[in-house]
Write an enzyme that holds these catalytic residues in place. Structure first.
Site, mmCIF file in Angstrom:
data_model
loop_
_atom_site.group_PDB
_atom_site.id
_atom_site.type_symbol
_atom_site.label_atom_id
_atom_site.label_comp_id
_atom_site.label_asym_id
_atom_site.label_seq_id
_atom_site.Cartn_x
_atom_site.Cartn_y
_atom_site.Cartn_z
ATOM 1 N N THR A 305 0.829 -1.197 0.000
ATOM 2 C CA THR A 305 0.000 0.000 0.000
ATOM 3 C C THR A 305 0.867 1.253 0.000
ATOM 4 O OG1 THR A 305 -0.137 0.405 2.393
ATOM 5 C CG2 THR A 305 -1.656 -1.236 1.452
ATOM 6 N N ASP A 306 0.273 2.352 -0.390
ATOM 7 C CA ASP A 306 0.930 3.638 -0.214
ATOM 8 C C ASP A 306 1.037 3.918 1.285
ATOM 9 O OD1 ASP A 306 2.125 6.071 -0.904
ATOM 10 O OD2 ASP A 306 0.749 6.373 -2.576
#
Length: 586
Positions: A305-306
């Site tokens: 994920t970011d």
């Protein structure tokens, strides 16, 4: 008993999948959980281990590796010498080797080879060779040059122990106001795909293995169509909108990445609005990560994920809420469950290992689910050769990183990326002119003419400008250039005043497609750059090297045209001042 007998997964003669299973079978829940977190880490001075950084809430190196069993880190900051990074990396690997299982560390980084000063998206170049930003690489239209860049960056990264690139970024720059265009390959899907694939080939090499840097392409499924051009790092920019029903178009560059063998993917923060997908951030979005990425495209690599989807964190002295768009009501533990259920393997920018351990112990997450991602994460380390030899040659690092050959290649790319947009005859500049300059060091300009103190004394003026942006409330927000693309009236007036006295060239750092009409009207020539030093620019302006750069996006004619355009549709502003691909020769 030999180490190979004690740790049979170290037997390089065994198939990688067998080695993964041998190691996985020995791992405790705590050791498995440590694999799932990739976050910022800092170096100590002079290549020593670090006690952490309170300003960023970063624990000590020992706490990360020994206390939390973590072994994936994004290196924050830069050292003056490559050998300092290499020495720190080796000490970190020694620390990892001292743990029960000796799992080596994987070091990742945001881009380090360009001039951008956005710490949320790129890092200062430091000792590394300096190149144009990706928009500038796109302006060269040269896939071979981009692959050469990737190959050089690969050599420089591996020399200091960096084995994962948190790039390329193949989002499409279809919203003229969006803050993250500089790291893209522009507005055209075909060009972004071609150059993105070349980038991956350069970093990963002809075959993936011990000499490779694994690429984490972002931001799936395309982060460009932002409502009002605002960025989803912030709550006011969380919506991605598709008024042109053009969601599929933004997937095109990723297909080229998959074909090139891209190893890892990062989904964006944004939440899709008005599509078939759940209106939650892409990192939480099972329809996107499992249905689209895993099932439709058959991607079985790592999904990280970011940064900062789970917990609230301070950044540069300001408290920011987790970027849990669409699931703000969920607890951090519930957000973790949703991310894992969506199909992600790692939590970017997080270090709360106890939270994940508690979810497994409570039965909310099955340990078998951890094993699915753990296999991917361990396999990557094995295939990169980290278990065979995690260390680098400290003495060689300074000779490799920023070598004369690599710096020359970067400077050549800078020259090739400069685009001449208008010219009434002032270019090319004759040698020996009296030059008035702003934004250029006088000693650099002095190699091309006599530098004078006022426009009235000059034969020609060169002004370097930054594309405009709106000031926002916090320091971190102002690293993301957003808002109006109109130049302030005082900037336009100043250009006009100088141009009234002397033939004037205006060079604009065009990180977003600014409204250039008033500048073009006033100046004798306007050029664009995306990361070019003074010498590179002046070589183009003087005709010492040919002008070859081409616009990687349309330059709109007005803010009204920008506001009327559909953010998911490329080339949608009415009557643009300059078209994609425009660039004059001299």
């Amino acid at each position: 008993m030999s180490e190979r007998n004690e740790r049979p997964w170290l037997d390089a003669d065994l198939p990688v999948d067998e080695r993964v299973e041998l190691l996985l079978s020995e791992m405790t829940l705590e050791e498995k959980a440590g694999l799932f977190f990739q976050t910022m880490i800092v170096m100590g001075e002079g290549g020593e281990l670090s006690e952490g950084d309170a300003n960023f809430g970063i624990p000590s190196n020992r706490e990360y590796v020994v206390g939390r069993h973590m072994n994936h880190f994004n290196l924050l900051g830069v050292a003056p010498k490559a050998s300092d990074i290499a020495a720190w990396h080796n000490r970190l690997q020694e620390l990892a080797a001292s743990t029960r299982l000796g799992i080596p560390v994987s070091i990742s980084t945001d881009p380090r080879h360009s001039f951008s000063d956005n710490p949320g998206a790129t890092m200062f170049a430091g000792p590394f060779s300096q190149w144009p930003e990706p928009l500038g690489l796109a302006a060269t239209r040269d896939a071979a040059l981009v692959e050469r860049f990737g190959d050089i960056a690969r050599q420089e990264y591996t020399a200091v122990g960096i084995r994962v690139a948190l790039h390329p970024q193949v989002d499409l720059a279809t919203e003229s106001r969006w803050a993250r265009q500089l790291q893209t390959f522009g507005e055209d899907a075909a060009l972004a795909g071609e150059l993105g694939a070349a980038y991956v080939r350069g970093f990963q090499g002809a075959s993936f293995g011990p000499g490779s840097v694994s690429t984490m392409t972002k931001h799936f499924p395309g982060g460009g169509p932002q409502k009002d051009g605002e960025d989803p790092h912030f709550d006011y920019g969380r919506e991605q909108v598709y008024p042109g029903d053009n969601f599929e178009h933004h997937l095109l560059p990723f297909e080229d990445i998959f074909a090139a063998g891209g190893r890892q993917i990062m989904p964006y923060y944004g939440m899709p609005v008005g599509t078939q997908y759940e209106e939650v951030g892409f990192g939480f979005n099972k329809g996107v990560l499992t249905g689209l990425l895993r099932e439709r495209f058959g991607f079985d690599g790592i999904v990280c994920t970011d940064w900062g989807l789970v917990t609230d964190q301070p950044i540069m002295g300001t408290d920011f809420a987790a970027r849990a768009w669409g699931v703000e009501h969920l607890t951090p533990a519930e957000r973790m469950v949703k991310i894992l259920d969506a199909g992600a393997d790692q939590f970017g920018g997080e270090n709360e290992t106890e939270l994940l351990i508690g979810l497994v112990r409570s039965g909310e997450v099955a340990e078998a689910r951890l094993d699915v991602s753990a296999r991917r994460l361990l396999r990557e380390k094995f295939e990169l050769g980290l278990f065979e030899d995690p260390y680098v040659d400290v003495d060689a690092a300074d000779a490799i990183v920023g070598s004369a050959e690599f710096r020359a290649a970067g400077e050549q790319a800078q020259r090739a990326s400069v685009a001449v947009l208008s010219n009434d005859g002032v270019l090319p500049l004759r040698t020996g002119l009296k030059l008035y300059v702003e934004g250029i060091a006088p000693e650099a300009a002095a190699r091309y003419g006599e530098v004078v103190a006022t426009p009235e004394e000059a034969d020609a003026a060169i002004l370097r400008l930054q594309a405009p942006y709106e000031q926002r409330a916090s320091m971190f927000e102002n690293f993301f250039h957003a808002g109006s693309l109109d130049f302030p009236e005082d900037v336009i007036a100043h250009v006009a005043e100088v141009a009234a006295s002397v033939p004037t060239v205006v060079d604009v750092f065009l990180d977003r497609p600014a409204i250039l009409g008033p500048i073009v009207e006033a100046a004798g020539a306007v050029v664009a750059n995306w990361g070019a030093g003074a010498e590179a620019l002046l070589d183009v302006l003087s005709g010492a090297v040919p002008a070859t750069g081409k616009l990687p996006f349309d330059v709109p004619s007005s803010m009204a045209a920008v506001e009327a355009a559909r953010p998911d549709v490329p080339f949608d502003t009415a009557d643009p001042l300059f078209r994609f691909g425009h660039g004059l020769s001299l």
